[in-house]
Motif scaffolding. Structure first.
Motif, PDB file in Angstrom:
ATOM      1  N   PHE A 147       0.834  -1.199   0.000  1.00 27.01           N
ATOM      2  CA  PHE A 147       0.000   0.000   0.000  1.00 27.01           C
ATOM      3  C   PHE A 147       0.872   1.254   0.000  1.00 27.01           C
ATOM      4  O   PHE A 147       0.633   2.197  -0.767  1.00 27.01           O
ATOM      5  N   ALA A 148       1.894   1.277   0.866  1.00 30.38           N
ATOM      6  CA  ALA A 148       2.810   2.423   0.907  1.00 30.38           C
ATOM      7  C   ALA A 148       3.535   2.566  -0.421  1.00 30.38           C
ATOM      8  O   ALA A 148       3.728   3.682  -0.930  1.00 30.38           O
ATOM      9  N   ALA A 149       3.932   1.439  -1.006  1.00 31.39           N
ATOM     10  CA  ALA A 149       4.641   1.483  -2.286  1.00 31.39           C
ATOM     11  C   ALA A 149       3.753   2.032  -3.399  1.00 31.39           C
ATOM     12  O   ALA A 149       4.218   2.801  -4.254  1.00 31.39           O
ATOM     13  N   CYS A 150       2.470   1.673  -3.373  1.00 26.43           N
ATOM     14  CA  CYS A 150       1.541   2.199  -4.388  1.00 26.43           C
ATOM     15  C   CYS A 150       1.427   3.716  -4.293  1.00 26.43           C
ATOM     16  O   CYS A 150       1.358   4.415  -5.313  1.00 26.43           O
ATOM     17  N   ARG A 151       1.414   4.231  -3.075  1.00 30.19           N
ATOM     18  CA  ARG A 151       1.332   5.688  -2.916  1.00 30.19           C
ATOM     19  C   ARG A 151       2.608   6.359  -3.393  1.00 30.19           C
ATOM     20  O   ARG A 151       2.567   7.403  -4.048  1.00 30.19           O
ATOM     21  N   VAL A 152       3.754   5.761  -3.076  1.00 32.74           N
ATOM     22  CA  VAL A 152       5.029   6.321  -3.560  1.00 32.74           C
ATOM     23  C   VAL A 152       5.035   6.368  -5.077  1.00 32.74           C
ATOM     24  O   VAL A 152       5.427   7.376  -5.682  1.00 32.74           O
ATOM     25  N   VAL A 153       4.583   5.300  -5.706  1.00 28.42           N
ATOM     26  CA  VAL A 153       4.554   5.243  -7.169  1.00 28.42           C
ATOM     27  C   VAL A 153       3.653   6.340  -7.735  1.00 28.42           C
ATOM     28  O   VAL A 153       3.968   6.969  -8.750  1.00 28.42           O
ATOM     29  N   SER A 154       2.521   6.601  -7.074  1.00 28.09           N
ATOM     30  CA  SER A 154       1.573   7.598  -7.579  1.00 28.09           C
ATOM     31  C   SER A 154       2.139   9.017  -7.548  1.00 28.09           C
ATOM     32  O   SER A 154       1.624   9.901  -8.234  1.00 28.09           O
ATOM     33  N   GLU A 155       3.207   9.239  -6.759  1.00 29.06           N
ATOM     34  CA  GLU A 155       3.756  10.589  -6.611  1.00 29.06           C
ATOM     35  C   GLU A 155       5.202  10.701  -7.079  1.00 29.06           C
ATOM     36  O   GLU A 155       5.847  11.736  -6.876  1.00 29.06           O
ATOM     37  N   THR A 156       5.734   9.648  -7.703  1.00 24.48           N
ATOM     38  CA  THR A 156       7.114   9.665  -8.204  1.00 24.48           C
ATOM     39  C   THR A 156       7.160   8.973  -9.560  1.00 24.48           C
ATOM     40  O   THR A 156       6.134   8.532 -10.087  1.00 24.48           O
ATOM     41  N   ASP A 157       8.356   8.850 -10.103  1.00 22.13           N
ATOM     42  CA  ASP A 157       8.552   8.111 -11.357  1.00 22.13           C
ATOM     43  C   ASP A 157       9.068   6.695 -11.111  1.00 22.13           C
ATOM     44  O   ASP A 157       9.522   6.017 -12.037  1.00 22.13           O
TER      45      ASP A 157
END
Length: 305
Positions: free
Chosen positions: A234-244
């Motif tokens: 879940f945390a990784a999905c959020r990181v992906v949504s705000e980075t490349d």
């Protein structure tokens, strides 16, 4: 010591104190008064000529002798309970039982909601405790009775552990919407060269070591750049949504963890073996009606996904 002169209820007390680590909680679990439980413990100590537990604050810490016999005690209790229940008609709606399941967060999110819904409808007296277990400790946890079942990837275990494949998944790749390096048309596949040129998130509970996708890449002599290692998808999905950064993960869990982020989904750009999940349980629980009922529910719900 002959079994005919032994009160088998004492072994139930031993297991309860070991499980709860506390006299008060053990007495509540068994619906006994604390003096009655203390009296039973005194009889056990006399029977084994060992303290069995040492008090440390409010905790009861098992002695080496207790740790050495608890696995056999629990297996004996499970077999005895199963033999009694086999003679009776099993009714899920009247069963009062607590089960401990070994689940990673991937399985917690996908299987617990439908499982608890089914339990509430058909067996409201059953409660579930989900815990994380190291793969190296699965067999000992099932053998000792600390866990009733485990959902995990295929791992080598002895014949004392029964198993059944319950699901099959595949790897997918997540990237944020508008990622400058992803194919402009959704119909175009993600190229392996593009995948390797990007920076990646690796989700793992371990401090070091490769993920499943890295093993697949290594077979082809390939390597990717890991910029972030974190513990939860879940945390990784959020990181992906705000980075490349890109995230590689199982497709079935992505439908849940990625739901609110709506990251782009592409197939993993390398042919890989399916990701299998197996259900594991100890041979001593094979004929336990309640354990068998819960196994049936888990298998059916996992295969529906």
């Amino acid at each position: 010591m002959h079994i005919s002169r032994t009160d088998l209820n004492l072994f139930v007390v031993l297991d309860a104190i070991y499980s709860q680590g506390n006299i008060t909680r053990a007495s509540q679990t068994l619906n006994l008064s604390q003096p009655a439980l203390s009296h039973a413990l005194a009889r056990l100590r006399a029977m084994f000529d060992d303290p069995l537990f040492v008090r440390q604050g409010v905790s009861m810490v098992p002695t080496p002798f207790t740790r050495g016999i608890i696995t056999q005690v629990r297996q004996g209790l499970q077999l005895f309970e199963a033999s009694l229940q086999t003679e009776q008609s099993f009714n899920p709606g009247q069963t009062q039982r607590s089960f401990h399941l070994g689940l990673r967060d991937v399985f917690e999110a996908t299987i617990l909601p439908p499982l608890l819904q089914r339990i509430s409808e058909q067996a409201p007296g059953i409660s579930i405790a989900s815990v994380r277990v190291d793969r190296r400790e699965i067999e000992s946890a099932l053998s000792s009775g600390n866990l009733d079942m485990v959902l995990e990837v295929p791992i080598p275990l002895t014949g004392n552990i029964r198993q059944q494949r319950v699901s099959r998944d595949r790897l997918i790749v997540l990237s944020r919407k508008g990622h400058p390096q992803m194919p402009k048309k959704k119909s175009l596949p993600l190229e392996l060269s593009t995948y390797l040129q990007q920076r990646h998130v690796l989700v793992s509970s371990r401090r070091q070591g490769m993920g499943l996708e890295d093993f697949e890449l290594n077979r082809e002599g390939l390597r990717r750049q890991i910029s972030l290692r974190c513990q939860h998808y879940f945390a990784a999905c959020r990181v992906v949504s705000e980075t490349d950064l890109l995230l590689t993960m199982p497709e079935q869990y992505a439908s849940i963890a990625n739901a609110q982020f709506m990251n782009r989904i592409d197939s993993f750009p390398l042919a890989t073996q399916p990701i299998d999940a197996h259900l594991y349980w100890h041979v001593s629980a094979e004929n336990d009606p309640a354990n068998a009922w819960l196994r049936e529910q888990l298998i059916e719900l996992m295969q529906r996904r």
